[in-house]
Design a protein around this motif. Structure first.
Motif, PDB file in Angstrom:
ATOM      1  N   LYS A   5      10.636  15.033   3.409  1.00 53.99           N
ATOM      2  CA  LYS A   5       9.443  13.859   3.464  1.00 53.99           C
ATOM      3  C   LYS A   5       9.389  13.086   2.237  1.00 53.99           C
ATOM      4  N   ASP A   6       9.151  11.747   2.447  1.00 52.29           N
ATOM      5  CA  ASP A   6       8.960  10.842   1.211  1.00 52.29           C
ATOM      6  C   ASP A   6       7.617  11.041   0.579  1.00 52.29           C
ATOM      7  N   LEU A   7       7.452  11.267  -0.713  1.00 51.01           N
ATOM      8  CA  LEU A   7       6.039  10.804  -1.435  1.00 51.01           C
ATOM      9  C   LEU A   7       5.372   9.822  -1.134  1.00 51.01           C
ATOM     10  N   SER A   8       6.192   8.451  -1.013  1.00 49.43           N
ATOM     11  CA  SER A   8       5.545   7.169  -0.882  1.00 49.43           C
ATOM     12  C   SER A   8       4.811   7.213   0.654  1.00 49.43           C
ATOM     13  N   LEU A  45       6.313   3.653   4.772  1.00 49.69           N
ATOM     14  CA  LEU A  45       5.172   2.803   3.809  1.00 49.69           C
ATOM     15  C   LEU A  45       4.097   3.635   3.770  1.00 49.69           C
ATOM     16  N   SER A  46       3.392   3.765   2.563  1.00 48.58           N
ATOM     17  CA  SER A  46       1.931   4.345   2.422  1.00 48.58           C
ATOM     18  C   SER A  46       0.857   3.566   3.126  1.00 48.58           C
ATOM     19  N   PRO A  78      -2.121  14.309   5.968  1.00 48.28           N
ATOM     20  CA  PRO A  78      -0.954  14.649   5.360  1.00 48.28           C
ATOM     21  C   PRO A  78      -0.778  14.540   3.771  1.00 48.28           C
ATOM     22  N   GLY A  79      -0.307  15.576   3.160  1.00 46.90           N
ATOM     23  CA  GLY A  79      -0.287  15.010   1.695  1.00 46.90           C
ATOM     24  C   GLY A  79       0.565  16.287   0.950  1.00 46.90           C
TER      25      GLY A  79
END
Length: 296
Positions: A167-170, A49-50, A156-157
């Motif tokens: 890794k998931d963008l969200s 989750l973001s 992180p980004g």
């Protein structure tokens, strides 16, 4: 809870004395279920989750940045004009259909011309639209500044997503107190940032960004074009590029040289920053606007 355990132990002892086949230790009493609560991004969740962050909108408004809650202003009106053709192109309503038209890079020929200020204002203005969502990406991987301007911590980004495609963008996105605005930090510094931005992994990430949500417009704050190579590589994947030029400072030769590095981009918009305009009260500063489109 301790009295229940004691009562259970006593009952088991009574059953054992009566000849029943029972375990030597009492069964564990299950603890009550606790609802998962998200604190930052440290909790273990079924899916990534973001995180949610709070932007100080009053501080931004005081710094001259468009805020959804601020009263109508000259700069807000200027960015309404600037964003309109960009949105039309992003949604396929321009003169022609543009590949990755919803990927918009904001850059400049040289540092200090106002590209980050422009990128943030553009994203903020677009986030006031009713029909679209906006992602602001800090792609200035050498000197990231979006998070600092917004008063938010780095994390992180972008580069982390390119380095590790699992890794998931969200999980990297930051949800904000502006409903339609999310932010993607530049991520962990990397010595081969230029190569990462030119990699197949970056192309796949940009393609996913562009196509995952039909209503999403993505604004990239990129490095300046002349002193670095990252932005030139990034521009090859963009549908639209906004080149910020500081009035009465940037040399025409520098602007021409910068534009030559992004010839392949189908849409290039020139934005004149801090242009003087004459009003009844004297001189005012604002944004000039020029628009050029060519077939790739």
């Amino acid at each position: 809870m301790s009295s229940l355990i004691e009562q259970a132990a006593q009952r088991l002892e009574q059953l054992r004395q009566a000849g029943a086949d029972m375990p030597a230790t009492p069964p564990a009493v299950p603890a009550p279920a606790v609802a998962a609560k998200q604190v930052g991004n440290s909790d273990v969740q079924p899916a990534a989750l973001s995180r949610r962050v709070e932007i100080d909108l009053e501080a931004l408004a005081a710094a001259g940045i468009v805020s959804p809650n601020a009263p109508r202003s000259q700069i807000a009106d200027q960015f309404r004009v600037i964003k309109r053709p960009l949105i039309a192109n992003a949604m396929g309503r321009g003169a022609s259909i543009i590949a990755n038209g919803n990927l918009i890079m904001v850059t400049s020929a040289l540092p200090g011309e106002g590209k980050t200020f422009t990128a943030i204002n553009l994203a903020m203005s677009m986030a006031t639209e009713l029909d679209y969502t906006v992602m602001l990406v800090d792609a200035d991987v050498a000197r990231p500044s979006v998070m600092n301007v917004l008063g938010l911590p780095e994390g992180p980004g972008l580069l982390d997503l390119v380095v590790d495609e699992s890794k998931d963008l969200s999980s990297m996105l930051l949800r904000t107190n502006i409903n339609k605005l999310t932010i993607l930090p530049s991520g962990t510094q990397h010595a081969r940032a230029t190569e990462l931005l030119a990699s197949d992994a970056m192309i796949r990430l940009l393609d996913d960004m562009a196509k995952r949500y039909a209503d999403r417009i993505i604004v990239f704050d990129s490095p300046p074009l002349l002193p670095t190579t990252e932005s030139r590589v990034l521009a090859t994947h963009m549908g639209q590029v906004v080149v910020v030029v500081q009035a009465e400072k940037t040399l025409q030769s520098d602007v021409q040289q910068a534009l030559a590095t992004i010839e392949s981009c189908p849409v290039k918009l020139m934005l004149l920053n801090q242009a003087k305009t004459i009003s009844k009260m004297g001189y005012e500063y604002g944004y000039g606007y020029g628009y050029a489109q060519q077939e790739a």
